[in-house]
Design a protein around this motif. Sequence first.
Motif, mmCIF file in Angstrom:
data_model
loop_
_atom_site.group_PDB
_atom_site.id
_atom_site.type_symbol
_atom_site.label_atom_id
_atom_site.label_comp_id
_atom_site.label_asym_id
_atom_site.label_seq_id
_atom_site.Cartn_x
_atom_site.Cartn_y
_atom_site.Cartn_z
ATOM 1 N N ALA A 19 15.085 14.174 -13.876
ATOM 2 C CA ALA A 19 16.228 13.702 -12.836
ATOM 3 C C ALA A 19 15.666 14.223 -11.555
ATOM 4 C CB ALA A 19 17.450 14.321 -13.423
ATOM 5 N N ARG A 20 14.330 14.382 -11.196
ATOM 6 C CA ARG A 20 13.960 14.770 -9.861
ATOM 7 C C ARG A 20 14.468 13.871 -8.970
ATOM 8 N NH1 ARG A 20 10.698 19.248 -9.653
ATOM 9 N NH2 ARG A 20 10.249 19.941 -11.686
ATOM 10 N N PRO A 21 14.735 14.348 -7.762
ATOM 11 C CA PRO A 21 15.079 13.277 -6.749
ATOM 12 C C PRO A 21 14.019 12.805 -6.207
ATOM 13 C CG PRO A 21 15.459 15.510 -5.854
ATOM 14 C CD PRO A 21 14.928 15.614 -7.348
ATOM 15 N N GLU A 22 14.164 11.411 -5.684
ATOM 16 C CA GLU A 22 12.901 10.972 -4.883
ATOM 17 C C GLU A 22 12.789 10.957 -3.529
ATOM 18 O OE1 GLU A 22 10.493 6.533 -5.095
ATOM 19 O OE2 GLU A 22 11.698 7.023 -6.915
ATOM 20 N N SER A 23 12.762 11.966 -2.877
ATOM 21 C CA SER A 23 12.774 12.350 -1.784
ATOM 22 C C SER A 23 11.991 13.888 -1.594
ATOM 23 C CB SER A 23 14.107 12.383 -1.118
ATOM 24 O OG SER A 23 15.093 13.623 -1.561
ATOM 25 N N ALA A 24 11.490 14.135 -0.282
ATOM 26 C CA ALA A 24 10.969 15.424 0.035
ATOM 27 C C ALA A 24 12.055 16.257 0.270
ATOM 28 C CB ALA A 24 10.073 15.384 1.112
ATOM 29 N N PRO A 25 11.925 17.489 -0.022
ATOM 30 C CA PRO A 25 12.981 18.477 0.441
ATOM 31 C C PRO A 25 13.357 18.495 1.883
ATOM 32 C CG PRO A 25 11.127 19.892 -0.065
ATOM 33 C CD PRO A 25 10.862 18.455 -0.382
ATOM 34 N N THR A 26 14.582 18.957 2.277
ATOM 35 C CA THR A 26 14.835 19.253 3.933
ATOM 36 C C THR A 26 14.081 20.470 4.263
ATOM 37 O OG1 THR A 26 16.730 20.596 3.457
ATOM 38 C CG2 THR A 26 17.026 18.147 3.600
ATOM 39 N N LEU A 75 1.494 12.780 6.458
ATOM 40 C CA LEU A 75 1.323 13.417 5.057
ATOM 41 C C LEU A 75 2.413 13.076 4.124
ATOM 42 C CD1 LEU A 75 0.039 17.134 6.153
ATOM 43 C CD2 LEU A 75 -1.484 15.041 5.152
ATOM 44 N N PHE A 76 3.781 12.974 4.788
ATOM 45 C CA PHE A 76 4.908 12.527 4.085
ATOM 46 C C PHE A 76 5.408 11.308 4.746
ATOM 47 C CE2 PHE A 76 4.221 16.813 3.122
ATOM 48 C CZ PHE A 76 4.372 16.878 1.791
ATOM 49 N N ASP A 77 4.795 10.263 4.738
ATOM 50 C CA ASP A 77 4.902 9.021 5.078
ATOM 51 C C ASP A 77 6.395 8.301 4.615
ATOM 52 O OD1 ASP A 77 4.387 6.115 6.484
ATOM 53 O OD2 ASP A 77 4.511 5.949 4.476
ATOM 54 N N HIS A 78 6.510 8.536 3.379
ATOM 55 C CA HIS A 78 7.590 8.173 2.712
ATOM 56 C C HIS A 78 8.166 8.864 1.733
ATOM 57 C CE1 HIS A 78 4.127 6.951 0.332
ATOM 58 N NE2 HIS A 78 4.893 7.058 -0.779
ATOM 59 N N ALA A 79 9.403 8.743 1.137
ATOM 60 C CA ALA A 79 9.884 9.728 0.296
ATOM 61 C C ALA A 79 9.114 9.697 -1.000
ATOM 62 C CB ALA A 79 11.487 9.176 -0.023
ATOM 63 N N VAL A 86 0.975 -1.253 0.057
ATOM 64 C CA VAL A 86 0.052 0.095 -0.090
ATOM 65 C C VAL A 86 0.882 1.161 -0.036
ATOM 66 C CG1 VAL A 86 -2.012 -1.199 1.052
ATOM 67 C CG2 VAL A 86 -0.243 -0.098 2.352
ATOM 68 N N HIS A 87 2.154 1.232 -0.158
ATOM 69 C CA HIS A 87 3.129 2.213 -0.422
ATOM 70 C C HIS A 87 3.143 3.187 0.849
ATOM 71 C CE1 HIS A 87 2.735 1.973 -5.047
ATOM 72 N NE2 HIS A 87 2.858 0.795 -4.543
ATOM 73 N N ARG A 88 3.304 2.266 2.110
ATOM 74 C CA ARG A 88 3.507 3.060 3.405
ATOM 75 C C ARG A 88 4.861 2.349 3.931
ATOM 76 N NH1 ARG A 88 1.229 7.905 3.910
ATOM 77 N NH2 ARG A 88 -1.065 7.748 3.844
ATOM 78 N N ALA A 89 5.349 3.565 4.622
ATOM 79 C CA ALA A 89 6.583 3.192 5.236
ATOM 80 C C ALA A 89 6.557 2.855 6.632
ATOM 81 C CB ALA A 89 7.592 4.400 5.214
ATOM 82 N N CYS A 90 5.331 3.178 7.296
ATOM 83 C CA CYS A 90 4.888 3.042 8.760
ATOM 84 C C CYS A 90 3.865 1.777 8.800
ATOM 85 C CB CYS A 90 4.688 4.189 9.351
ATOM 86 S SG CYS A 90 4.043 4.006 11.168
ATOM 87 N N HIS A 91 4.080 0.819 9.387
ATOM 88 C CA HIS A 91 3.112 -0.258 10.011
ATOM 89 C C HIS A 91 1.736 0.306 10.196
ATOM 90 C CE1 HIS A 91 5.716 -3.503 8.782
ATOM 91 N NE2 HIS A 91 6.941 -3.159 9.589
ATOM 92 N N ALA A 92 1.928 1.533 11.142
ATOM 93 C CA ALA A 92 0.602 1.838 11.754
ATOM 94 C C ALA A 92 -0.042 2.371 10.809
ATOM 95 C CB ALA A 92 1.221 2.715 12.747
ATOM 96 N N LEU A 111 0.184 26.714 -0.082
ATOM 97 C CA LEU A 111 0.365 25.532 0.381
ATOM 98 C C LEU A 111 1.567 25.302 1.196
ATOM 99 C CD1 LEU A 111 -0.992 22.586 0.785
ATOM 100 C CD2 LEU A 111 0.336 21.993 -1.440
ATOM 101 N N THR A 112 1.486 25.152 2.496
ATOM 102 C CA THR A 112 2.809 25.223 3.155
ATOM 103 C C THR A 112 3.093 23.651 4.055
ATOM 104 O OG1 THR A 112 1.966 26.557 4.774
ATOM 105 C CG2 THR A 112 3.209 27.363 2.800
ATOM 106 N N PRO A 113 2.708 22.611 3.601
ATOM 107 C CA PRO A 113 2.866 21.390 4.608
ATOM 108 C C PRO A 113 4.375 21.332 5.065
ATOM 109 C CG PRO A 113 2.787 20.768 2.419
ATOM 110 C CD PRO A 113 2.587 22.235 2.461
ATOM 111 N N ASP A 114 4.375 20.581 6.131
ATOM 112 C CA ASP A 114 5.781 20.123 6.808
ATOM 113 C C ASP A 114 6.111 19.132 6.156
ATOM 114 O OD1 ASP A 114 7.900 19.483 8.115
ATOM 115 O OD2 ASP A 114 6.448 18.951 9.980
ATOM 116 N N PRO A 115 7.228 19.114 5.188
ATOM 117 C CA PRO A 115 7.630 18.125 4.432
ATOM 118 C C PRO A 115 8.101 16.838 5.337
ATOM 119 C CG PRO A 115 9.282 19.731 4.515
ATOM 120 C CD PRO A 115 8.203 20.330 5.257
ATOM 121 N N TRP A 116 8.299 17.137 6.712
ATOM 122 C CA TRP A 116 8.650 15.980 7.431
ATOM 123 C C TRP A 116 7.400 15.510 8.166
ATOM 124 C CZ3 TRP A 116 13.085 13.566 6.923
ATOM 125 C CH2 TRP A 116 14.450 14.225 6.100
ATOM 126 N N HIS A 117 6.391 15.918 7.936
ATOM 127 C CA HIS A 117 4.968 15.355 8.412
ATOM 128 C C HIS A 117 5.110 13.856 8.743
ATOM 129 C CE1 HIS A 117 0.956 14.861 9.776
ATOM 130 N NE2 HIS A 117 0.822 15.931 10.179
#
Length: 336
Positions: A190-197, A247-251, A43-49, A238-244
């Motif tokens: 070539a976009r990186p597969e990760s959210a920005p810091t 909302l940003f469970d995985h890269a 299901v494309h989630r990083a966290c089991h919960a 739109l200003t979400p926390d990229p480390w939420h």
Amino acid sequence: MTLLAYPAPALTPVSATLGAAPGPVLPPAPAPRLTSTVAKEYVHRACHAEVFITGSEALGDTTFAVTAQWPRAHTFFSTPDGTRHDPMLAAETIRQAGLYLAHTRFGVPLDHKFMMWNLDYVTHVRRLSIGAMPTDLIIEATLVPQPRRIRSTVDFTLSAIIRRGPHLAATGEARFTTVPDTTYRRLRGARPESAPTPETAASETAVPGEPLPPARVGRLRPCDVVLTPTGTPGTWHLTPDPWHPILFDHAGDHIPGMVLLEAARQATNALTAPITVSPTAAATTFHRYAEHDAPTTITARHTPGADPDALITTVTGHQHGEPIFTTVLTGHPDQR
């Protein structure tokens, strides 16, 4: 030294010593059927919960019974008073069901990428109350039409009926296209597969001002707020926390669709504040990828509807003047 082996003495059944005929040998009782969530990768989630799907059974070539469970309390998918499930859980559950069935029933490899074109849901609020136990669900999932394969690409639409026991809790639909990772890389460059810091995000998409107060957008925690005022009524950054963590469970190389749907919920509440509304239904179309490094504006306006007790809000998101998504959201005032 010689080891001597002695035969074990024969054991006499107690029933025989009491003069009764020995009874038949009974097979062991069957083990109880155990339940767990499916593998998070399906299901494309990083966290089991954050996995809500628990299994599936094929009912036909394109029809399946998918099981799921909603927790009684969730750190993000929640309502202000905590007595009902967040209706947006239905959207996330439909999304997960589509990904899970694609991988497990159609053989889509785990490294393939998914493009979600639309995500619609309608909930029945009376069936969303939180009880004494977690909420177990059965999803009647139908693939309409037959999944279309073009080489290694699969295109399908999932129609879902979500039941809580015998009662209808929600319905919905989502359309997906899956492509190999190599094809996706060609599409995305070539976009990186990760959210920005946080530091990178602050420099690339910095906006003036502070995010809206949580109560203004139907939220309890500041970290869950995804909108910042622009100075123009009905329009926000739109200003979400990229480390939420939810909302940003995985890269990923773009802003997830569920973040955009949350922005639509919060924009609706920003229009109706101090009245809080629950997004009991939403129809969302995703026009193009929402990029991490581009300023995003969210615009909302009320539109007339047939139900006088409902608030219909059309919410759009734009980057560089181009639409990235449109949501028509139906909200009902929360009962306090």
